[in-house]
Design a protein around this motif. Structure first.
Motif, PDB file in Angstrom:
ATOM      1  N   HIS A 276       8.914  -7.604   6.758  1.00 20.99           N
ATOM      2  CA  HIS A 276       9.105  -8.918   6.132  1.00 20.99           C
ATOM      3  C   HIS A 276       7.757  -9.554   5.811  1.00 20.99           C
ATOM      4  N   PHE A 277       7.612  -9.982   4.574  1.00 21.19           N
ATOM      5  CA  PHE A 277       6.403 -10.704   4.162  1.00 21.19           C
ATOM      6  C   PHE A 277       6.710 -11.480   2.894  1.00 21.19           C
ATOM      7  N   ASP A 278       6.494 -12.778   2.956  1.00 17.77           N
ATOM      8  CA  ASP A 278       6.779 -13.667   1.832  1.00 17.77           C
ATOM      9  C   ASP A 278       5.539 -14.513   1.581  1.00 17.77           C
TER      10      ASP A 278
ATOM     11  N   TYR B 254       8.904  -8.682   1.227  1.00 13.11           N
ATOM     12  CA  TYR B 254       8.536  -7.571   2.099  1.00 13.11           C
ATOM     13  C   TYR B 254       7.159  -7.046   1.708  1.00 13.11           C
ATOM     14  N   GLN B 255       6.587  -6.268   2.614  1.00  9.47           N
ATOM     15  CA  GLN B 255       5.385  -5.501   2.318  1.00  9.47           C
ATOM     16  C   GLN B 255       5.648  -4.078   2.777  1.00  9.47           C
TER      17      GLN B 255
ATOM     18  N   PRO C  28       0.803  -1.233   0.000  1.00  8.25           N
ATOM     19  CA  PRO C  28       0.000   0.000   0.000  1.00  8.25           C
ATOM     20  C   PRO C  28       0.830   1.274   0.000  1.00  8.25           C
ATOM     21  N   ARG C  29       2.114   1.138   0.378  1.00  7.52           N
ATOM     22  CA  ARG C  29       3.016   2.294   0.444  1.00  7.52           C
ATOM     23  C   ARG C  29       2.370   3.400   1.285  1.00  7.52           C
ATOM     24  N   ASN C  30       2.143   4.572   0.716  1.00 10.73           N
ATOM     25  CA  ASN C  30       1.593   5.674   1.504  1.00 10.73           C
ATOM     26  C   ASN C  30       0.097   5.895   1.287  1.00 10.73           C
TER      27      ASN C  30
END
Length: 486
Positions: A470-472, A461-462, A404-406
């Motif tokens: 970290h997200f895989d 990553y997220q 989602p970033r910002n």
């Protein structure tokens, strides 16, 4: 190195001071300037390097390369005004590292989808053939057997040439490189010597950066326009934009296709979860990769390898040994027979291709559950299209966060939901938290069902509000399915 040698082939408009000055290093980041460096002022999307010229000089820069000369010039500093500082940086980087791309065979792969797979599998194939090989990709950078982390599809020109120089120093003979539209537009590939270019396809992507699809297409075309007569230009003849890429190229023109006449033609004889049986130019080969989109990728690999000098039968043998790329139709089957597929598909076309591939190998006695999101601060126009594709081609769809970033994740999902047709509303649910969305898919799945987790693929990553956690996807779904099997 002497500044005038570093400036070879740059489009210089004015010089103030001497170009006989010695330069220790080149940088376009004022934070990394050291005494004796040349600072190149780049006009970026987030900041303007011209605003940091004074800071660069205070840190010891002896030469400034810029598009607009500063009002206050410092005595003893050389100022070079150029037409395009991004292009100048690319030529300077190549010169500084002794034009390493001339000392190996560099092949660029461009297009919307398939770049990573083709570049990575060409690296794998040539390595298995016994050659020292290099790779510049979204997933990783390989210098022979040494792996480095990748941060961009096409790195900045200094980074590209630094790695190419390292490759030539250890005897790398072939290098395969992803070439993004951003990289071409920002002249990151200027000054590089390519022996070949591959065009995969063109579909809806990056329209947050490019003003129109036509501009996006023409930027891709520029890569082929700039290929030399000694190179080959290998394009997907089944893509309507393929022949556009060849219009003005001086390179040897070659095509590959499944549907139309081409120099490299394939027919899919078998398509199943265990692999593909292909007939390529009347020769059969069994490969471990899956789906029509991979048949195109393998054709491009075959054509490139043959044009790089490998014998066709040897290429087919090597193709049969290729393993799929991380996050590209990567799948596991749980103990209770649920198949989970992770794929990087983050454009409407890529998602449709993956869903069509699954459709071709499923029995219809199972349900297909798709987990998908769209990135924040990126092309918003593709969001409803992605949702339309997912909801019309799946039995159940879970809309969730990507990176989602910002942006607010709920807003992104609302944009996606606008593309869902009324008859498909009941198929869809929204679960903002990505791990919870994948868990929901696992809970909904019965034995023999298929779960597709699309959008992030190889990413580990997220990105949320500027922080990468970290997200895989593969790690997550493997863990969750194992827990449900207990």
């Amino acid at each position: 190195m002497v500044l005038k040698d570093i400036l070879y082939k740059t489009a210089i408009e004015a010089v103030k001071g001497t170009t006989d000055v010695m330069v220790n290093a080149i940088t376009f980041d004022s934070r990394t300037v050291s005494f004796g460096d040349a600072f190149v002022a780049i006009v970026g999307t987030q900041s303007n390097g011209h605003d940091y010229i004074e800071k660069a000089i205070s840190l010891g820069a002896v030469a400034i390369v810029c598009e607009t000369l500063p009002e206050n010039e410092v005595e003893g500093v050389t100022y070079v005004r150029v037409k395009n500082s991004k292009e100048a940086l690319a030529f300077m980087a190549s010169n500084y590292y002794d034009t390493p791309s001339k000392n190996l065979k560099l092949v660029g792969v461009t297009g919307t989808n398939g770049k990573t797979t083709i570049a990575s599998l060409l690296y794998q194939l040539f390595k298995n053939a016994g050659y020292k090989t290099g790779l510049l990709s979204t997933v990783k950078i390989m210098v022979g057997d040494t792996e480095y982390k990748a941060t961009h599809t096409t790195p900045d020109s200094l980074t590209i040439n630094k790695y190419l120089k390292e490759m030539t120093d250890v005897g790398v003979e072939y290098c395969f490189m992803e070439v993004s539209s951003h990289g071409i537009h920002q002249s990151r590939t200027a000054g590089l010597h390519f022996v070949g270019g591959i065009f995969t396809n063109l579909s809806h992507d990056h329209l947050d950066y490019h003003n129109s699809f036509a501009e996006y297409r023409d930027v891709k075309k520029r890569f082929f326009d700039e290929l030399p007569t000694t190179a080959f230009a290998l394009i997907n003849g089944d893509d309507k934009n393929g022949m556009v890429m060849l219009q003005n190229t001086k390179a040897k023109k070659l095509t590959y296709a499944l549907k139309t006449y081409a120099d490299y033609k394939a027919q899919i004889l078998e398509n199943q979860l265990s692999g593909l049986l292909l007939k390529i130019n009347e020769q059969e080969v069994w490969v471990k990769l899956i789906g029509t989109f991979n048949a195109y990728n393998l054709l491009a690999i075959y054509g490139a390898a043959v044009n790089l000098g490998l014998e066709s039968q040897e290429v087919l043998r090597l193709m049969s040994e290729l393993e799929s790329v991380s996050g590209r139709f990567q799948f596991i089957v749980s103990e209770n027979k649920v198949t989970a597929i992770v794929d990087y598909a983050h454009t409407p076309d890529a998602l449709e291709n993956v869903l069509k591939t699954i459709d071709a190998i499923r029995t219809r006695n199972e349900q297909l559950i798709t987990v998908v999101g769209c990135g924040g601060n990126r092309d918003t126009t593709k969001r409803p299209i992605m949702a339309h594709v997912a909801s019309s081609m799946s039995d159940k769809v879970i809309f969730t966060s990507d990176n989602p970033r910002n942006e607010v994740p709920e807003t992104i999902i609302e944009d996606m939901e606008k593309g869902v047709e009324p008859q498909n509303y009941k198929k869809t649910i929204a679960v903002v938290d990505r791990k919870q969305a994948i868990k929901t898919a696992c809970q909904l799945a019965s034995p023999n069902d298929i779960i597709l987790i699309a959008g992030k693929g190889h990413e580990t990553y997220q990105e949320i509000k500027g922080i990468r956690n970290h997200f895989d996807d593969m790690e997550t779904v493997t863990e969750l399915l194992a827990q449900l099997n207990k």
